[in-house]
Design a protein around this motif. Structure first.
Motif, mmCIF file in Angstrom:
data_model
loop_
_atom_site.group_PDB
_atom_site.id
_atom_site.type_symbol
_atom_site.label_atom_id
_atom_site.label_comp_id
_atom_site.label_asym_id
_atom_site.label_seq_id
_atom_site.Cartn_x
_atom_site.Cartn_y
_atom_site.Cartn_z
ATOM 1 N N ASP A 50 11.006 38.713 -45.592
ATOM 2 C CA ASP A 50 10.266 38.576 -44.345
ATOM 3 C C ASP A 50 11.040 39.143 -43.167
ATOM 4 O OD1 ASP A 50 8.055 37.612 -42.748
ATOM 5 O OD2 ASP A 50 9.382 36.008 -42.072
ATOM 6 N N LYS A 51 12.344 38.908 -43.151
ATOM 7 C CA LYS A 51 13.175 39.359 -42.035
ATOM 8 C C LYS A 51 14.575 39.619 -42.556
ATOM 9 C CE LYS A 51 14.575 38.011 -37.413
ATOM 10 N NZ LYS A 51 14.604 36.934 -36.419
ATOM 11 N N GLU A 52 14.921 40.883 -42.652
ATOM 12 C CA GLU A 52 16.217 41.271 -43.201
ATOM 13 C C GLU A 52 17.294 41.237 -42.127
ATOM 14 O OE1 GLU A 52 18.316 44.731 -45.833
ATOM 15 O OE2 GLU A 52 16.175 44.893 -45.424
ATOM 16 N N ASN A 53 18.537 41.268 -42.591
ATOM 17 C CA ASN A 53 19.698 41.234 -41.696
ATOM 18 C C ASN A 53 19.660 40.003 -40.793
ATOM 19 O OD1 ASN A 53 20.906 43.682 -42.606
ATOM 20 N ND2 ASN A 53 19.342 44.796 -41.451
ATOM 21 N N ILE A 54 19.629 38.855 -41.420
ATOM 22 C CA ILE A 54 19.567 37.617 -40.655
ATOM 23 C C ILE A 54 20.764 36.735 -40.968
ATOM 24 C CG2 ILE A 54 17.068 37.664 -40.378
ATOM 25 C CD1 ILE A 54 16.805 35.586 -42.532
ATOM 26 N N ALA A 55 21.069 35.893 -40.028
ATOM 27 C CA ALA A 55 22.196 34.976 -40.169
ATOM 28 C C ALA A 55 21.851 33.858 -41.137
ATOM 29 C CB ALA A 55 22.557 34.400 -38.810
ATOM 30 N N VAL A 56 22.883 33.277 -41.711
ATOM 31 C CA VAL A 56 22.701 32.167 -42.643
ATOM 32 C C VAL A 56 21.915 31.044 -41.979
ATOM 33 C CG1 VAL A 56 23.904 30.415 -44.009
ATOM 34 C CG2 VAL A 56 24.762 32.761 -43.967
ATOM 35 N N THR A 89 28.682 41.557 -36.299
ATOM 36 C CA THR A 89 29.481 42.372 -35.383
ATOM 37 C C THR A 89 29.621 41.687 -34.021
ATOM 38 O OG1 THR A 89 27.492 43.604 -34.773
ATOM 39 C CG2 THR A 89 28.914 44.570 -36.474
ATOM 40 N N GLU A 90 28.662 40.816 -33.671
ATOM 41 C CA GLU A 90 28.727 40.098 -32.398
ATOM 42 C C GLU A 90 29.619 38.858 -32.466
ATOM 43 O OE1 GLU A 90 24.997 40.201 -33.382
ATOM 44 O OE2 GLU A 90 25.177 42.314 -32.866
ATOM 45 N N GLU A 92 32.222 37.098 -35.351
ATOM 46 C CA GLU A 92 32.827 37.166 -36.683
ATOM 47 C C GLU A 92 32.728 35.865 -37.473
ATOM 48 O OE1 GLU A 92 36.575 38.967 -37.230
ATOM 49 O OE2 GLU A 92 36.107 40.676 -35.976
ATOM 50 N N ARG A 93 32.420 34.770 -36.799
ATOM 51 C CA ARG A 93 32.259 33.493 -37.506
ATOM 52 C C ARG A 93 30.939 33.432 -38.263
ATOM 53 N NH1 ARG A 93 32.848 29.813 -32.405
ATOM 54 N NH2 ARG A 93 31.618 31.575 -31.704
ATOM 55 N N ARG A 94 29.982 34.252 -37.868
ATOM 56 C CA ARG A 94 28.648 34.250 -38.477
ATOM 57 C C ARG A 94 28.549 35.265 -39.600
ATOM 58 N NH1 ARG A 94 24.073 35.068 -34.424
ATOM 59 N NH2 ARG A 94 22.870 34.260 -36.138
ATOM 60 N N ARG A 95 27.822 34.885 -40.626
ATOM 61 C CA ARG A 95 27.510 35.799 -41.726
ATOM 62 C C ARG A 95 26.100 36.327 -41.543
ATOM 63 N NH1 ARG A 95 31.083 37.153 -46.103
ATOM 64 N NH2 ARG A 95 32.667 35.554 -46.142
ATOM 65 N N VAL A 96 25.939 37.614 -41.781
ATOM 66 C CA VAL A 96 24.616 38.244 -41.747
ATOM 67 C C VAL A 96 24.295 38.674 -43.168
ATOM 68 C CG1 VAL A 96 23.262 40.169 -40.836
ATOM 69 C CG2 VAL A 96 24.906 38.990 -39.370
ATOM 70 N N ILE A 97 23.089 38.380 -43.584
ATOM 71 C CA ILE A 97 22.667 38.660 -44.955
ATOM 72 C C ILE A 97 21.645 39.788 -44.943
ATOM 73 C CG2 ILE A 97 21.738 37.655 -47.075
ATOM 74 C CD1 ILE A 97 24.315 36.267 -45.913
#
Length: 144
Positions: A50-56, A89-90, A92-97
């Motif tokens: 549904d929505k790619e490149n999203i945070a966990v 990239t904004e 570093e603590r967040r993961r993008v899937i």
């Protein structure tokens, strides 16, 4: 010894919902097995299709699963080559899937699953809409 009606197991809505949910998830298994997905993995993949490149956190919100559940699912999906987990990239603590090509290639065969489930004729389309509406209403009224 007779219990009050509100204490009888057969009168508990939670039992009916729990049993129906378990039966529903078991019914998904034969349709998800050819895709190599479990039901929770399927939910995560639906969120990613549904929505790619999203945070966990966004996946957790979409699937209504907590991070302690989603993180191991994502690790398994990554091990299967279906997704990539990378640092934001904004922040570093967040993961993008994001989906891999292999993960994207499952979209088309997975699109058949809802129709396959509907063919089980467990309830009519109108009943399914009512169940969805009432379950959503219940969830919204009692969610933390």
């Amino acid at each position: 010894m007779s219990s009050a009606p509100h204490m009888l197991l057969e009168n508990q809505i939670c039992l009916s919902l729990y049993s129906a949910t378990n039966a529903l998830i078991r019914a998904y298994r034969p349709f998800l097995a050819p895709l190599g997905l479990t039901y929770p993995q399927y939910l995560v993949m639906l969120a990613l299709w549904d929505k790619e490149n999203i945070a966990v956190n966004d996946i957790c919100r979409a699937t209504r699963l907590d991070t302690g559940t989603v993180t191991p699912i994502l690790k398994r999906l990554e091990a299967k080559g279906l997704v990539y987990r990378k640092r934001s990239t904004e922040d570093e603590r967040r993961r993008v899937i994001s989906l891999s090509d292999k993960g994207e290639s499952l979209r088309s065969p997975a699109s058949k699953v809802p129709g396959q489930m509907a063919c089980l004729n467990a309830v009519s389309i109108e009943e399914a809409k009512q169940i969805k509406f009432l379950a959503e209403k219940m969830y919204q009224n009692i969610k933390p």
